[in-house]
Scaffold this active site. Structure first.
Site: not given
Ligand SMILES: NC(=O)c1ccc[n+]([C@@H]2O[C@H](COP(=O)([O-])OP(=O)(O)OC[C@H]3O[C@@H](n4cnc5c(N)ncnc54)[C@H](O)[C@@H]3O)[C@@H](O)[C@H]2O)c1
Length: 280
Positions: A112, A114, A137, A166, A175
């Site tokens: 990320s 972040h 995070y 994003s 943003r």
């Molecule tokens: N959405 C964005 O813009 C964005 C930006 C930067 C990074 N990310 C990263 O991308 C990845 C996916 O993000 P997202 O937006 O789809 O989030 P999301 O919350 O929709 O999906 C994450 C999934 O991980 C699963 N999960 C959480 N804890 C778990 C565990 N202990 N065991 C098994 N599964 C588990 C959840 O059930 C969920 O389905 C994450 O690592 C997030 O940090 C997302």
């Protein structure tokens, strides 16, 4: 080259669900995994396994025979350290260690912005900039990037760390006119991270071909990631709906946006102007 077996973590999530079909098309067998009981209809060659990332014994058997893991499972927001420790820190360790023990060649990881969120936007940062996390995070993303670096140096296990800005459907806020990653570009990015023959340890920003993208992917050009979408298409409409901003606010000046100002342990997503345009 068609791969034998891929594993996708976070398969029920907003980004993971976009990746299931394209990844299933790249391999003979896709194991999609998450915490939910049921993922609905499967793609050809896809199987679902319910597993908790924080439990090594649940992860280890699932990785048997896998060529690569696409690791998107995590809590995608700021929380108290103790809440993130299992899914985001130990979960990453379990993927790399179980992967190594099972002969997995590469992990493609959803990192990320972040991880480097306290850098100023005016510094057009490259992929080689020092870690500067804005939250616990973001720290979990730094930890996992360093984990990947160490497993490459000491054990020759490859990884590509996608520092996503994003990811969303349409652009939702001012943003994101700079930070947007469209779902189609997300798929292009993950596909390149999987099919590039040799990557070693690599970092790349997950951002579309936005005129106002605040980061530089030059050092990752060997991955052949060429985003096609541009948030500029949404800019005038978004800016017309946006109040004037405080240019001295660190949340405006830093790459991490609201995460740069939120209290440690409190949700950064809750401070987003439009939460459906999530920027975690
Ligand atoms: N959405 C964005 O813009 C964005 C930006 C930067 C990074 N990310 C990263 O991308 C990845 C996916 O993000 P997202 O937006 O789809 O989030 P999301 O919350 O929709 O999906 C994450 C999934 O991980 C699963 N999960 C959480 N804890 C778990 C565990 N202990 N065991 C098994 N599964 C588990 C959840 O059930 C969920 O389905 C994450 O690592 C997030 O940090 C997302």
């Amino acid at each position: 080259m068609k791969l034998k077996k891929l594993v996708l973590t976070g398969a029920a999530g907003s980004l993971g669900s976009q990746l299931r079909a394209p990844l299933a098309a790249m391999c003979d067998e896709l194991i999609s995994t998450d915490l939910v009981d049921d993922l609905g209809e499967m793609n050809p060659g896809e199987h679902y396994v319910k597993a908790d990332l924080a439990q090594y014994d649940e992860i280890f058997p699932m990785l048997e025979g896998a060529d690569m893991v696409v690791h998107f499972g995590a809590i995608p927001d700021e929380r108290p350290f103790e809440t993130l420790l299992g899914p985001n820190f130990i979960g990453s360790y379990n993927i790399w260690e179980a992967g190594y023990q099972q002969g997995v060649r590469r992990v493609v990881y959803a990192s990320s912005i972040h991880a480097v969120g306290m850098h100023k936007k005016a510094d057009f940062i490259g992929t080689d900039v020092a870690h500067r996390p804005d939250t616990f995070y973001g720290l979990s993303k730094c930890f996992t990037e360093d984990l990947g670096s160490m497993y490459w140096d000491k054990r020759q296990m490859e990884s590509v760390h996608l520092r996503i800005l994003s990811a969303s459907g349409p652009v939702k806020n001012a943003r994101a006119v700079g930070s947007w990653l469209s779902y189609d570009d997300l798929i292009r990015l993950v596909t390149r991270a999987v099919d590039t023959p040799s990557v070693g340890f690599a970092v790349v920003y997950g951002v579309s071909n936005n005129d106002r993208a605040p980061v530089d992917n030059t050092l990752a050009s060997f991955l052949g990631y060429h985003p096609q979408d541009n948030a500029e298409d949404f800019a005038q409409e978004i800016f017309a709906q946006t109040d004037s901003v405080d240019v001295t606010d660190p949340g405006e000046m830093c790459h991490g946006g609201p995460f740069a100002v939120v209290e440690l342990g409190k949700s950064g997503v809750a401070l987003m102007p439009n939460k459906s345009g999530r920027e975690s």
